[in-house]
Design a protein around this motif. Structure first.
Motif, mmCIF file in Angstrom:
data_model
loop_
_atom_site.group_PDB
_atom_site.id
_atom_site.type_symbol
_atom_site.label_atom_id
_atom_site.label_comp_id
_atom_site.label_asym_id
_atom_site.label_seq_id
_atom_site.Cartn_x
_atom_site.Cartn_y
_atom_site.Cartn_z
ATOM 1 N N GLU A 44 0.835 -1.202 0.000
ATOM 2 C CA GLU A 44 0.000 0.000 0.000
ATOM 3 C C GLU A 44 0.875 1.260 0.000
ATOM 4 O OE1 GLU A 44 -3.537 1.994 2.735
ATOM 5 O OE2 GLU A 44 -2.874 -0.051 3.159
ATOM 6 N N ARG A 72 3.993 1.502 -1.054
ATOM 7 C CA ARG A 72 4.659 1.578 -2.364
ATOM 8 C C ARG A 72 3.705 2.100 -3.430
ATOM 9 N NH1 ARG A 72 8.024 -4.054 -2.028
ATOM 10 N NH2 ARG A 72 9.744 -3.211 -0.811
ATOM 11 N N GLY A 73 2.462 1.667 -3.367
ATOM 12 C CA GLY A 73 1.466 2.138 -4.321
ATOM 13 C C GLY A 73 1.236 3.638 -4.210
ATOM 14 N N HIS A 74 1.153 4.133 -2.982
ATOM 15 C CA HIS A 74 0.992 5.577 -2.777
ATOM 16 C C HIS A 74 2.189 6.348 -3.339
ATOM 17 C CE1 HIS A 74 -2.721 5.980 -0.524
ATOM 18 N NE2 HIS A 74 -2.392 4.915 0.180
ATOM 19 N N ARG A 123 4.275 5.331 -5.662
ATOM 20 C CA ARG A 123 4.296 5.175 -7.123
ATOM 21 C C ARG A 123 3.326 6.165 -7.774
ATOM 22 N NH1 ARG A 123 3.196 0.006 -7.156
ATOM 23 N NH2 ARG A 123 5.327 -0.545 -6.683
ATOM 24 N N LYS A 124 2.106 6.275 -7.217
ATOM 25 C CA LYS A 124 1.117 7.207 -7.775
ATOM 26 C C LYS A 124 1.556 8.662 -7.609
ATOM 27 C CE LYS A 124 -2.650 6.134 -5.661
ATOM 28 N NZ LYS A 124 -4.006 5.907 -5.168
ATOM 29 N N SER A 125 2.269 8.944 -6.543
ATOM 30 C CA SER A 125 2.676 10.320 -6.260
ATOM 31 C C SER A 125 3.924 10.746 -7.024
ATOM 32 C CB SER A 125 2.928 10.478 -4.764
ATOM 33 O OG SER A 125 1.754 10.207 -4.038
ATOM 34 N N ALA A 144 4.891 10.729 -10.184
ATOM 35 C CA ALA A 144 4.672 11.557 -11.374
ATOM 36 C C ALA A 144 4.212 12.959 -10.994
ATOM 37 C CB ALA A 144 3.648 10.897 -12.295
ATOM 38 N N LYS A 145 3.349 13.052 -9.990
ATOM 39 C CA LYS A 145 2.868 14.367 -9.537
ATOM 40 C C LYS A 145 4.006 15.203 -8.961
ATOM 41 C CE LYS A 145 -1.843 12.893 -8.523
ATOM 42 N NZ LYS A 145 -2.851 12.712 -7.482
ATOM 43 N N THR A 159 2.673 18.427 -6.780
ATOM 44 C CA THR A 159 2.665 18.250 -5.327
ATOM 45 C C THR A 159 4.106 18.239 -4.859
ATOM 46 O OG1 THR A 159 1.726 16.974 -3.476
ATOM 47 C CG2 THR A 159 2.684 15.703 -5.282
ATOM 48 N N VAL A 203 3.528 14.499 0.244
ATOM 49 C CA VAL A 203 3.334 13.063 0.041
ATOM 50 C C VAL A 203 3.814 12.292 1.270
ATOM 51 C CG1 VAL A 203 4.032 11.071 -1.351
ATOM 52 C CG2 VAL A 203 3.450 13.235 -2.460
#
Length: 141
Positions: free
Chosen positions: A64, A66-68, A70-72, A74-75, A81, A86
């Protein structure tokens, strides 16, 4: 597309979760260490068995986190951001997971002497002080 990587080289770049230095009293940190790693000496009912609540919470939610991230990523690179934002969100999330582990951990159980002394069978909660002291801190490496 131009990516702004300058924000990655300055400022806070990690989050510490649990009992970071300067955020909890020494007595609470000591209690957390004894409970997490266990003790070989006596206590109220003998040695304290290992109850690795920090490790359990982090291991159970690693994908979970790592997923957060990974999604962040690029932003962050697009400047949408900040890394500190983050990491702060990740700290809050992990804090809740650790507190939940403290609340829900039931094995190994307390000794009968400990249950009688504190009036509860929850191994990691006596006054709730340790659970309330769990926090997070974003800082530099």
């Amino acid at each position: 597309m131009k990516l702004d990587t300058s924000a990655l080289s300055r400022g806070p770049n990690r989050v510490k979760v649990g009992f970071p230095a300067g955020k909890a009293g020494a007595d609470i940190v000591q209690r957390a260490i004894w409970n997490h790693f266990g003790t070989s000496g006596g206590g109220w009912g003998g040695p304290i068995p290992e109850r690795p609540f920090l490790h359990n919470a982090m291991a159970d939610h690693r994908s979970e986190y790592r997923g957060h991230m990974r999604k962040s990523a690029a932003k962050i690179l697009k400047g949408q951001t900040a890394l500190q934002t983050v990491l702060s969100k990740l700290g809050v999330l992990a804090q809740g997971h650790i507190q939940g582990e403290i609340t829900n951990l039931s094995s190994p159980p307390n000794s009968p002497v400990t249950v009688e002394r504190k009036g509860s069978s929850n191994p990691l909660i006596d006054t709730g002080e340790m659970r309330q002291a769990v926090t997070w801190k974003v800082d530099d490496a």
